[in-house]
Design an enzyme around this catalytic site. Sequence first.
Site, mmCIF file in Angstrom:
data_model
loop_
_atom_site.group_PDB
_atom_site.id
_atom_site.type_symbol
_atom_site.label_atom_id
_atom_site.label_comp_id
_atom_site.label_asym_id
_atom_site.label_seq_id
_atom_site.Cartn_x
_atom_site.Cartn_y
_atom_site.Cartn_z
ATOM 1 N N LYS A 71 40.892 -33.024 -5.880
ATOM 2 C CA LYS A 71 39.490 -32.964 -5.441
ATOM 3 C C LYS A 71 39.094 -34.209 -4.643
ATOM 4 O O LYS A 71 38.323 -34.123 -3.692
ATOM 5 C CB LYS A 71 38.567 -32.740 -6.649
ATOM 6 N N TYR A 110 44.127 -32.885 -11.055
ATOM 7 C CA TYR A 110 42.939 -32.157 -10.575
ATOM 8 C C TYR A 110 42.050 -33.130 -9.810
ATOM 9 O O TYR A 110 41.597 -32.841 -8.695
ATOM 10 C CB TYR A 110 42.197 -31.542 -11.763
ATOM 11 N N THR A 163 33.053 -20.532 -16.317
ATOM 12 C CA THR A 163 33.854 -19.506 -15.618
ATOM 13 C C THR A 163 35.243 -19.469 -16.254
ATOM 14 O O THR A 163 35.565 -20.280 -17.134
ATOM 15 C CB THR A 163 34.046 -19.869 -14.130
ATOM 16 N N SER A 199 34.401 -30.923 -6.800
ATOM 17 C CA SER A 199 34.038 -31.042 -8.224
ATOM 18 C C SER A 199 33.440 -32.416 -8.427
ATOM 19 O O SER A 199 33.685 -33.331 -7.627
ATOM 20 C CB SER A 199 35.310 -30.910 -9.081
HETATM 21 N N1 LIG Z 1 34.166 -23.870 -13.318
HETATM 22 C C1 LIG Z 1 34.023 -25.187 -13.279
HETATM 23 O O1 LIG Z 1 33.753 -25.837 -14.302
HETATM 24 C C2 LIG Z 1 34.162 -25.926 -11.967
HETATM 25 C C3 LIG Z 1 33.652 -27.226 -11.880
HETATM 26 C C4 LIG Z 1 33.816 -27.928 -10.702
HETATM 27 C C5 LIG Z 1 34.461 -27.351 -9.631
HETATM 28 N N2 LIG Z 1 34.940 -26.091 -9.737
HETATM 29 C C6 LIG Z 1 35.675 -25.540 -8.595
HETATM 30 O O2 LIG Z 1 35.106 -24.307 -8.226
HETATM 31 C C7 LIG Z 1 36.110 -23.494 -7.628
HETATM 32 C C8 LIG Z 1 36.047 -22.098 -8.232
HETATM 33 O O3 LIG Z 1 36.335 -22.204 -9.604
HETATM 34 P P1 LIG Z 1 35.787 -21.168 -10.687
HETATM 35 O O4 LIG Z 1 35.187 -21.961 -11.766
HETATM 36 O O5 LIG Z 1 35.016 -20.101 -10.045
HETATM 37 O O6 LIG Z 1 37.191 -20.617 -11.218
HETATM 38 P P2 LIG Z 1 37.677 -19.142 -11.599
HETATM 39 O O7 LIG Z 1 36.588 -18.379 -12.228
HETATM 40 O O8 LIG Z 1 38.957 -19.347 -12.353
HETATM 41 O O9 LIG Z 1 37.992 -18.488 -10.169
HETATM 42 C C9 LIG Z 1 39.025 -19.003 -9.382
HETATM 43 C C10 LIG Z 1 39.126 -18.161 -8.126
HETATM 44 O O10 LIG Z 1 40.179 -18.716 -7.319
HETATM 45 C C11 LIG Z 1 41.015 -17.658 -6.909
HETATM 46 N N3 LIG Z 1 42.383 -18.114 -6.668
HETATM 47 C C12 LIG Z 1 43.209 -18.772 -7.510
HETATM 48 N N4 LIG Z 1 44.395 -18.967 -6.931
HETATM 49 C C13 LIG Z 1 44.315 -18.428 -5.688
HETATM 50 C C14 LIG Z 1 45.211 -18.309 -4.604
HETATM 51 N N5 LIG Z 1 46.467 -18.784 -4.673
HETATM 52 N N6 LIG Z 1 44.786 -17.703 -3.483
HETATM 53 C C15 LIG Z 1 43.539 -17.197 -3.401
HETATM 54 N N7 LIG Z 1 42.628 -17.284 -4.384
HETATM 55 C C16 LIG Z 1 43.031 -17.887 -5.518
HETATM 56 C C17 LIG Z 1 40.958 -16.641 -8.036
HETATM 57 O O11 LIG Z 1 41.238 -15.333 -7.541
HETATM 58 P P3 LIG Z 1 42.619 -14.549 -7.693
HETATM 59 O O12 LIG Z 1 43.199 -14.904 -9.013
HETATM 60 O O13 LIG Z 1 42.198 -13.113 -7.598
HETATM 61 O O14 LIG Z 1 43.438 -14.984 -6.527
HETATM 62 C C18 LIG Z 1 39.495 -16.727 -8.419
HETATM 63 O O15 LIG Z 1 38.724 -15.885 -7.602
HETATM 64 C C19 LIG Z 1 37.443 -24.204 -7.837
HETATM 65 O O16 LIG Z 1 37.832 -24.857 -6.655
HETATM 66 C C20 LIG Z 1 37.122 -25.216 -8.910
HETATM 67 O O17 LIG Z 1 37.941 -26.363 -8.856
HETATM 68 C C21 LIG Z 1 34.799 -25.350 -10.877
#
Ligand SMILES: NC(=O)c1ccc[n+]([C@@H]2O[C@H](COP(=O)([O-])OP(=O)(O)OC[C@H]3O[C@@H](n4cnc5c(N)ncnc54)[C@H](OP(=O)(O)O)[C@@H]3O)[C@@H](O)[C@H]2O)c1
Length: 278
Positions: free
Chosen positions: A160, A156, A195, A143
Amino acid sequence: MALDVAGKTVVITGASAGIGRELALLMARKGARLALLARRKPLLEELAQECGAGSQAMAVQCDVTQRPSCQAAIQTVVSEFKEIDILILNAGMSMGCYFEDIKDLADGDFMLSLNVMGVANVLHYAFPFIPKVRGSRIVVISSIAGAIGVPFRTLYCASKWAVNGFCASLRTELEEAYGENAPKVVVSCPPEVATGLNTNRLKFGNEATAQFDEKTAASPTLAAQLILDAICEGVRIGFFSKMHAWLHSLYACCPSRIDKMIIDGVKKSHRAPRYGNM
Ligand SMILES: NC(=O)c1ccc[n+]([C@@H]2O[C@H](COP(=O)([O-])OP(=O)(O)OC[C@H]3O[C@@H](n4cnc5c(N)ncnc54)[C@H](OP(=O)(O)O)[C@@H]3O)[C@@H](O)[C@H]2O)c1
């Protein structure tokens, strides 16, 4: 030359939603063979169908915080695909609570176990099956909060920054062991992406969490494209804009100035209890 993902075997953790899901759809369109990992298998099965006839996609249940689950998931993947060319360690959760407002630190243990050990757990079992060639990729979705400090995300940010350090160390080990053939370690540092992460933030004992205004966030489609570009180029650290790369590089020499810019920027893009705008 940029990597072509057609025919490559790609494993994506956290593929059931958000960025992981979009990456899966994008890479399926490019002809990759996909193993989709997450806890919610029905969502993965729907996604595998959506990935379409042109692509081979398998749904594999995996909780990345549980090592036996990771081991079993990787065994399932390699029994079908034999090797893992691109491993995308994406599963993660966020928070939106000032440190001094935390009521229950247990969410911190959970976050570190998911965002940090979740990366190490899956990589541990997958590593033997990653060909030790320059075209292989170990990708961690970190991130912008892994490159600079941002408010109400202490743990968080800690998670990261930890994975960024993990990758920096891993890169040196791979370089030492495999030289020119070392798989490339790619860290992607997205800013806000629209998301479920925003609404599913860990609450640390509170009723509500800070959230960003989704209008100011990147779309998951754009995020997937920028992450895929970073993967294909094999960059060490991928930012979504020149501004973020610039903030990161200036952080070491004028941190106070960058802190002020971040505080002002976050006030505009987020709803948080202390800003009186919830
Ligand atoms: N969205 C943002 O603003 C943003 C910004 C910077 C970085 N990121 C990073 O991008 C990554 C994805 O985030 P996202 O925005 O796509 O979030 P999201 O839409 O909430 O998706 C999170 C994903 O992680 C999975 N997950 C959660 N706990 C898990 C576990 N114990 N085992 C396996 N899978 C698990 C969830 O699937 P299940 O619930 O089905 O397990 C889901 O598929 C994260 O690492 C986040 O920190 C996101």
